[in-house]
Design a protein around this motif. Structure first.
Motif, short mmCIF file in Angstrom:
data_model
loop_
_atom_site.label_atom_id
_atom_site.label_comp_id
_atom_site.label_asym_id
_atom_site.label_seq_id
_atom_site.Cartn_x
_atom_site.Cartn_y
_atom_site.Cartn_z
N UNK A 86 0.86 -1.18 0.00
CA UNK A 86 0.00 0.00 0.00
C UNK A 86 0.90 1.23 0.00
N UNK A 87 0.33 2.37 -0.28
CA UNK A 87 1.09 3.61 -0.32
C UNK A 87 1.32 4.11 1.10
N UNK A 88 2.57 4.38 1.43
CA UNK A 88 2.93 4.86 2.76
C UNK A 88 3.04 6.38 2.73
N UNK A 89 2.07 7.05 3.36
CA UNK A 89 2.07 8.51 3.42
C UNK A 89 2.46 9.01 4.81
N UNK A 90 3.14 8.17 5.59
CA UNK A 90 3.56 8.57 6.93
C UNK A 90 4.95 9.21 6.86
N UNK A 91 5.28 10.08 7.81
CA UNK A 91 6.64 10.63 7.83
C UNK A 91 7.64 9.54 8.17
N UNK A 92 8.88 9.74 7.78
CA UNK A 92 9.93 8.77 8.11
C UNK A 92 10.01 8.61 9.63
N UNK A 93 10.31 7.39 10.09
CA UNK A 93 10.40 7.19 11.54
C UNK A 93 11.60 7.91 12.13
N UNK A 94 11.43 8.36 13.37
CA UNK A 94 12.53 8.98 14.10
C UNK A 94 13.46 7.88 14.61
N UNK A 95 14.77 8.09 14.56
CA UNK A 95 15.69 7.09 15.12
C UNK A 95 15.43 6.89 16.62
N UNK A 96 15.56 5.66 17.06
CA UNK A 96 15.39 5.36 18.48
C UNK A 96 16.50 6.04 19.27
N UNK A 97 16.15 6.46 20.47
CA UNK A 97 17.16 7.07 21.35
C UNK A 97 17.99 5.95 21.97
#
Length: 187
Positions: free
Chosen positions: A175-186
């Motif tokens: 499916x089309x992913x329209x979410x922002x890129x994930x933030x790197x884990x701390x």
């Protein structure tokens, strides 16, 4: 279909979605989700950007919550020292049942967790819902323990403490992913 980040305008749809799922689950003999989930807690997760909606035009086909925050009391300190992300509230509309949307969302979550730097995609499932546990095992998760002590986030005793995990890995969603890129884990 496309996946988007939920907005506060989705709150009632998500609450209704959960009631629909609870009714379906109840008809199969499980008390899972029989207690209402607090709307304010759900809104807080929406506002934190951890709730995602799989949309088919104007219809919601499924939802998943993916967070780097573990529910208190479930995972050991050693487990929490490993970079992980946690799946919650995976729900597929009955209108979309049988299309493996749950499996595709788990793969999407595993890819997103991988891109954030997580080693594990983890979840806790209802302790008395053997069908659900089998579903996750069939999706490649391994059972790592069951926690019965503690309270549930919506009151009463803990009911969702069957713990499972699988390694994260890159995948390409269907499916089309329209979410922002994930933030790197701390670290």
């Amino acid at each position: 279909m496309k996946i988007t980040t939920a907005t506060p305008a989705d709150l009632q749809r998500l609450l209704d979605f959960r009631m629909e799922a609870a009714s379906w689950i109840s008809a199969r003999g499980s008390d899972q989700w029989s207690r209402p989930y607090p709307a304010d807690r759900l809104l807080a997760t929406i506002e934190a950007g951890t709730v995602f909606m799989l949309r088919d035009g104007k219809r919601t086909a499924a939802t998943i919550t993916l967070t780097s925050e573990a529910e208190e009391g479930l995972w050991s300190e050693e487990e929490l020292s490993e970079p992980s992300m946690f799946v919650n509230k995976l729900t597929v509309s009955r209108d979309y049942a049988g299309r493996n949307l749950g499996g595709e969302l788990l793969d999407w979550a595993g890819d997103r967790a991988y891109r954030a730097g997580a080693k594990w995609l983890r979840l806790d499932a209802w302790t008395t819902n053997a069908r659900l546990q089998r579903y996750y095992l069939d999706q490649g998760f391994q059972h790592v323990g069951t926690v019965l002590e503690g309270g549930a986030v919506n009151g009463g005793p803990r009911v969702s403490g069957w713990l499972a995990q699988r390694s994260t890995r890159p995948t390409e969603p269907n499916f089309t992913d329209e979410t922002p890129s994930p933030q790197p884990l701390r670290a």
